[in-house]
Enzyme design. Structure first.
Site, PDB file in Angstrom:
ATOM      1  N   GLU A  11      44.794 -19.290 -22.486  1.00 59.15           N
ATOM      2  CA  GLU A  11      45.675 -20.234 -23.174  1.00 59.15           C
ATOM      3  C   GLU A  11      46.825 -19.525 -23.893  1.00 59.15           C
ATOM      4  O   GLU A  11      47.873 -20.102 -24.132  1.00 59.15           O
ATOM      5  CB  GLU A  11      44.880 -21.088 -24.171  1.00 59.15           C
ATOM      6  CG  GLU A  11      45.159 -22.562 -24.031  1.00 59.15           C
ATOM      7  CD  GLU A  11      44.327 -23.443 -24.954  1.00 59.15           C
ATOM      8  OE1 GLU A  11      44.050 -23.067 -26.107  1.00 59.15           O
ATOM      9  OE2 GLU A  11      43.960 -24.531 -24.495  1.00 59.15           O
ATOM     10  N   HIS A  39      24.843  -7.867  -9.870  1.00 56.99           N
ATOM     11  CA  HIS A  39      24.137  -8.412  -8.700  1.00 56.99           C
ATOM     12  C   HIS A  39      24.830  -9.670  -8.188  1.00 56.99           C
ATOM     13  O   HIS A  39      24.205 -10.498  -7.526  1.00 56.99           O
ATOM     14  CB  HIS A  39      22.676  -8.686  -9.078  1.00 56.99           C
ATOM     15  CG  HIS A  39      21.973  -7.457  -9.565  1.00 56.99           C
ATOM     16  ND1 HIS A  39      21.310  -6.576  -8.742  1.00 56.99           N
ATOM     17  CD2 HIS A  39      21.895  -6.905 -10.811  1.00 56.99           C
ATOM     18  CE1 HIS A  39      20.825  -5.567  -9.432  1.00 56.99           C
ATOM     19  NE2 HIS A  39      21.153  -5.742 -10.705  1.00 56.99           N
ATOM     20  N   LYS A  44      45.794 -34.507 -20.319  1.00 56.37           N
ATOM     21  CA  LYS A  44      45.347 -35.375 -21.407  1.00 56.37           C
ATOM     22  C   LYS A  44      46.015 -36.747 -21.296  1.00 56.37           C
ATOM     23  O   LYS A  44      45.375 -37.793 -21.467  1.00 56.37           O
ATOM     24  CB  LYS A  44      45.684 -34.755 -22.759  1.00 56.37           C
ATOM     25  CG  LYS A  44      44.902 -33.498 -23.107  1.00 56.37           C
ATOM     26  CD  LYS A  44      45.326 -32.979 -24.472  1.00 56.37           C
ATOM     27  CE  LYS A  44      44.611 -31.699 -24.844  1.00 56.37           C
ATOM     28  NZ  LYS A  44      45.063 -31.156 -26.153  1.00 56.37           N
TER      29      LYS A  44
HETATM   30  O1  LIG Z   1      40.813 -28.867 -32.248  1.00 52.42           O
HETATM   31  P1  LIG Z   1      41.358 -29.926 -31.314  1.00 52.42           P
HETATM   32  O2  LIG Z   1      42.647 -30.516 -31.770  1.00 52.42           O
HETATM   33  O3  LIG Z   1      40.307 -30.981 -31.016  1.00 52.42           O
HETATM   34  O4  LIG Z   1      41.702 -29.190 -29.926  1.00 52.42           O
HETATM   35  C1  LIG Z   1      40.634 -28.623 -29.209  1.00 52.42           C
HETATM   36  C2  LIG Z   1      41.203 -27.681 -28.160  1.00 52.42           C
HETATM   37  O5  LIG Z   1      42.092 -28.393 -27.268  1.00 52.42           O
HETATM   38  C3  LIG Z   1      43.276 -27.615 -27.072  1.00 52.42           C
HETATM   39  O6  LIG Z   1      44.289 -28.140 -27.902  1.00 52.42           O
HETATM   40  C4  LIG Z   1      43.720 -27.652 -25.623  1.00 52.42           C
HETATM   41  O7  LIG Z   1      43.727 -28.986 -25.181  1.00 52.42           O
HETATM   42  C5  LIG Z   1      42.907 -26.224 -27.501  1.00 52.42           C
HETATM   43  O8  LIG Z   1      44.021 -25.421 -27.783  1.00 52.42           O
HETATM   44  C6  LIG Z   1      42.041 -26.519 -28.693  1.00 52.42           C
HETATM   45  O9  LIG Z   1      41.255 -25.414 -29.084  1.00 52.42           O
END
Ligand SMILES: O=P(O)(O)OC[C@H]1O[C@](O)(CO)[C@@H](O)[C@@H]1O
Length: 436
Positions: free
Chosen positions: A276, A297, A408
């Protein structure tokens, strides 16, 4: 942590980094270190993560946790952490590495069978809930929390007596905490989730398990003291710079292979940190979760005889627990008898490292004294600092993650959560089905 980059040198490996190239790179490391120092000094977004050893207050975390766990966690037998990505992996890494005597479950996925089985297996009347989300809007976390809350209510257990929230200043989780007067901690400003293990985000679970928060932070603080302007004096920068140089020379994969079962989750945490942070602008190095000796393995065949596109990062403790191997009358196994599992694991690590060197494959060795809170804190901090250095050298934005947003939006659109063109694109998938 100590780092040995000898097996990444061009004299040993291909791809490899020449000493001259390292010397030239060291000049860029010095400049990048100054940039990092300024960012830390100004608590800039992202760089602020490297200030956590001084900013995190373990007493504040323990005080917030005590109402839901009782003194020293005595009122509970289990903890459910509801979070995902950096809001779960740091905490999981710490409790898995330090052998917490509290049953800890991390709901960081929404597989219905897995979630149901996890909840059914827990004594909910003796279980606490740790909900973690910086944004407070992450679908998986909120959905899982609603399922967990319903399970508690169905079991007649007052979830409000057992729930702590760690979240941003605003959002649905903050509202929930306010509405039910739940213990609540802040995610630290300017610290991306993948860099938040050494904050309340990663330490609430450790506090509930009565682990040594001070030792974790002291180890991180000691590692922070090693950040200097030269890769030849700073293990974290040596690792970050060497990975950058290897990636630039073709090592597009970084197999993170700890030789300690208790560090297996650390590989999962590292994978998010590395992917990331560095996967930007067509650049980056693909982290692979591996484990020694197990993956000798399975994956080793590829790393030794596959494409020259992989570096292996070994993480090994100098000290291990003792477990003798009983003598055997099997002649072929006599060499094992009267030995120890620690000696066997150490020999396997050294043999695998040498095997890859003999094939001219680049590896880097990271050593810690032992797997304990102090050393783990230093390891987590050192890898974070290494990642920041690698990002500076690559010239990417190490601290954002814009590429995760498309899916998302598509997910939300598919579920009727809004009108998103991304969801429309899902419907337009090209297909060439081959059916049984
Ligand atoms: O803490 P949040 O806002 O729930 O995000 C959880 C995770 O999702 C992300 O934003 C990626 O979608 C990560 O960077 C982060 O650790």
């Amino acid at each position: 942590m100590d780092v040995d980059i000898g097996n990444a040198l061009a004299s040993v490996a291909s791809p490899g980094v020449s000493r001259d190239a390292l010397d030239r790179l060291d000049e860029r490391v010095a400049t990048a270190h100054e940039r990092i120092a300024v960012g830390r000094g100004d608590d800039e977004h992202g760089y602020a993560a490297l200030n956590l050893p001084d900013r995190t207050n373990p007493d504040e975390i323990r005080a917030a946790v005590e109402p839901i766990t009782g003194p020293d966690g005595g009122d509970i037998e289990a903890l459910i952490t509801v979070g995902i990505g950096g809001s779960a992996l740091g905490a999981a890494t710490i409790v898995d590495a330090l052998d917490a005597d509290l049953e800890t479950v991390f709901l960081d996925n929404v597989d219905p069978t897995w979630v149901r089985e996890a909840l059914d297996a827990l004594p909910l009347e003796r279980t606490a809930i740790n909900v973690v989300s910086r944004s407070g809007t992450t679908a998986e976390t909120l959905a899982n929390f609603l399922v967990v809350r319903d399970a508690f209510e169905s079991a007649g257990v007052d979830w409000t007596e057992r729930t702590i929230v760690t979240t941003g200043e605003s959002g649905p989780l903050r509202d929930l905490a306010d509405a039910h007067d739940l213990p609540a901690l802040d995610v630290p400003d300017g610290v991306p989730g993948r860099y938040s293990a050494l904050s309340a985000v990663g330490l609430v679970a450790a506090a509930a398990a009565d682990l040594d928060l001070e030792a974790l932070l002291d180890g991180a603080a000691a590692e922070a003291e090693t950040l200097t302007g030269s890769l030849y004096e700073c293990p974290a920068y040596a690792y970050g710079a060497t990975c950058h140089a290897l990636a630039a020379r073709g090592a597009q994969v970084n197999a993170f292979m700890p030789y300690a079962e208790s560090l297996e989750t650390t590989a999962e945490w590292f994978a998010q940190l590395w992917a990331e942070s560095l996967g930007k602008d067509g650049l980056g190095q693909t982290p692979v979760r591996a484990l020694g000796a197990t993956d000798q393995h399975s994956q080793l065949q590829l790393y030794r005889a596959g494409p020259r596109n992989t570096q292996v990062t070994f993480v090994t403790p100098r000290e291990r627990a003792s477990q003798s191997i009983p003598p055997t009358d099997v002649d072929d196994l006599a060499y094992l008898g009267d030995g120890s599992l620690a000696d066997l694991l150490d020999a396997e690590f050294r043999a695998t490292e040498a095997s890859l060197a003999a094939a001219g494959r680049p590896t880097v060795r990271i050593e810690i004294e032992r797997v304990d809170a102090f050393e783990l804190g230093g390891l987590l901090y050192g890898l974070e600092a290494a990642c920041v250095m690698a990002g500076e050298l690559a010239g990417v934005n190490t601290f954002d993650q814009p590429a995760v947003e498309w899916a998302k939006k598509a997910t939300r659109g598919l579920l009727g959560g809004g009108d998103f063109e991304e969801a429309q694109a899902v419907a337009e998938k090209s297909a060439l089905r081959v059916e049984r």
